[in-house]
Design an enzyme around this catalytic site. Structure first.
Site, PDB file in Angstrom:
ATOM      1  N   CYS A 119      73.500  48.847  51.578  1.00  8.61           N
ATOM      2  CA  CYS A 119      72.226  48.515  50.930  1.00  8.61           C
ATOM      3  C   CYS A 119      72.016  46.991  50.857  1.00  8.61           C
ATOM      4  O   CYS A 119      72.071  46.302  51.868  1.00  8.61           O
ATOM      5  CB  CYS A 119      72.206  49.156  49.548  1.00  8.61           C
ATOM      6  SG  CYS A 119      70.589  49.156  48.727  1.00  8.61           S
ATOM      7  N   HIS A 120      71.792  46.451  49.652  1.00 11.47           N
ATOM      8  CA  HIS A 120      71.596  45.011  49.463  1.00 11.47           C
ATOM      9  C   HIS A 120      72.886  44.211  49.556  1.00 11.47           C
ATOM     10  O   HIS A 120      72.864  42.985  49.471  1.00 11.47           O
ATOM     11  CB  HIS A 120      70.979  44.736  48.082  1.00 11.47           C
ATOM     12  CG  HIS A 120      69.518  45.051  47.966  1.00 11.47           C
ATOM     13  ND1 HIS A 120      69.079  46.254  47.472  1.00 11.47           N
ATOM     14  CD2 HIS A 120      68.417  44.327  48.269  1.00 11.47           C
ATOM     15  CE1 HIS A 120      67.747  46.261  47.475  1.00 11.47           C
ATOM     16  NE2 HIS A 120      67.315  45.112  47.944  1.00 11.47           N
ATOM     17  N   GLY A 121      74.023  44.900  49.714  1.00 15.44           N
ATOM     18  CA  GLY A 121      75.300  44.194  49.790  1.00 15.44           C
ATOM     19  C   GLY A 121      75.329  43.135  50.867  1.00 15.44           C
ATOM     20  O   GLY A 121      76.033  42.124  50.755  1.00 15.44           O
ATOM     21  N   GLN A 123      73.281  40.971  51.460  1.00 14.00           N
ATOM     22  CA  GLN A 123      72.807  39.682  50.956  1.00 14.00           C
ATOM     23  C   GLN A 123      73.966  38.761  50.608  1.00 14.00           C
ATOM     24  O   GLN A 123      73.848  37.538  50.691  1.00 14.00           O
ATOM     25  CB  GLN A 123      71.918  39.889  49.719  1.00 14.00           C
ATOM     26  CG  GLN A 123      70.581  40.541  50.029  1.00 14.00           C
ATOM     27  CD  GLN A 123      69.708  40.669  48.794  1.00 14.00           C
ATOM     28  OE1 GLN A 123      70.188  41.006  47.708  1.00 14.00           O
ATOM     29  NE2 GLN A 123      68.431  40.393  48.946  1.00 14.00           N
TER      30      GLN A 123
END
Length: 205
Positions: A119-121, A123
């Site tokens: 997912c947003h990991g 980033q």
């Protein structure tokens, strides 16, 4: 095979499922998962979040359960771990600016150890120069521009799928956790074998 040590990077409002499901699944097969958050100590808790798509143009966010931190941040030595896992949700948005987090990620990249991101990991990974450069990476669709700007190739997997590029495993979000964890286990060298149960052996006799 001895269990591996995995370092999980989290922050406040990290996605609940991506903490609990990953941690418990890895621990169920004998691995150790240390859940850390900047400036938190073992025994502290963080607030998690629950994200879902309910017909709006973007996801909705609700409070999740409190998650336990089981390793004091200041005591972490990256060289003692076999892999790093970047959980998604909103946490990555701010912990990626922490120079200590960046140094940890750089260690795993430079040492060519497994890096897991969901997912947003991603980033967190794009905040460290070179980590995703030349890599094929899956993530939430909203992170596609960041992956490309960091020199990676965004892979648009199905929500229930995962992608593997060498020792980097990635997925779009929590709905892909089963496939994601299966690939993480392969990269770690973990084999799960199914055999006959005691009851079935008795019946066969």
């Amino acid at each position: 095979m001895a269990g591996k040590k995995i370092l999980m990077l989290t922050g406040e409002f990290t996605e609940e499922y991506e903490i609990f499901v990953f941690q418990q699944g890895m621990e169920a097969v004998g691995h150790t998962v240390h859940v850390i958050c900047p400036d938190k100590k073992a025994g502290d808790k963080i607030q998690t979040s629950l994200h879902d798509f309910e017909g709006h143009q973007t996801y909705i966010e609700r409070y999740g359960h409190l998650a336990d931190i089981n390793k004091t941040f200041s005591e972490v030595k990256p060289e003692e771990y076999d892999a790093v896992y970047c959980a998604g949700g909103r946490g990555p948005e701010y912990i990626r600016t922490d120079k200590r987090i960046q140094a940890m990620v750089k260690h795993f990249h430079d040492a060519k150890k497994p890096i897991f991101t969901i997912c947003h990991g991603v980033q967190i990974l794009v905040a460290v120069d070179g980590v995703v450069r030349g890599k094929n990476v899956a993530a939430l669709g909203a992170c596609e521009p960041e992956v490309k700007l960091a020199g990676g190739t965004y892979i648009d997997v199905k929500p229930t799928e995962a992608y593997v590029d060498g020792t980097m495993v990635s997925a779009k979000g929590w709905t892909g956790l089963a496939a994601f964890m299966r690939e993480c286990l392969k990269v770690l060298g973990t084999e799960i074998r199914h055999g006959a149960t005691a009851g079935s052996e008795k019946a066969a006799a």
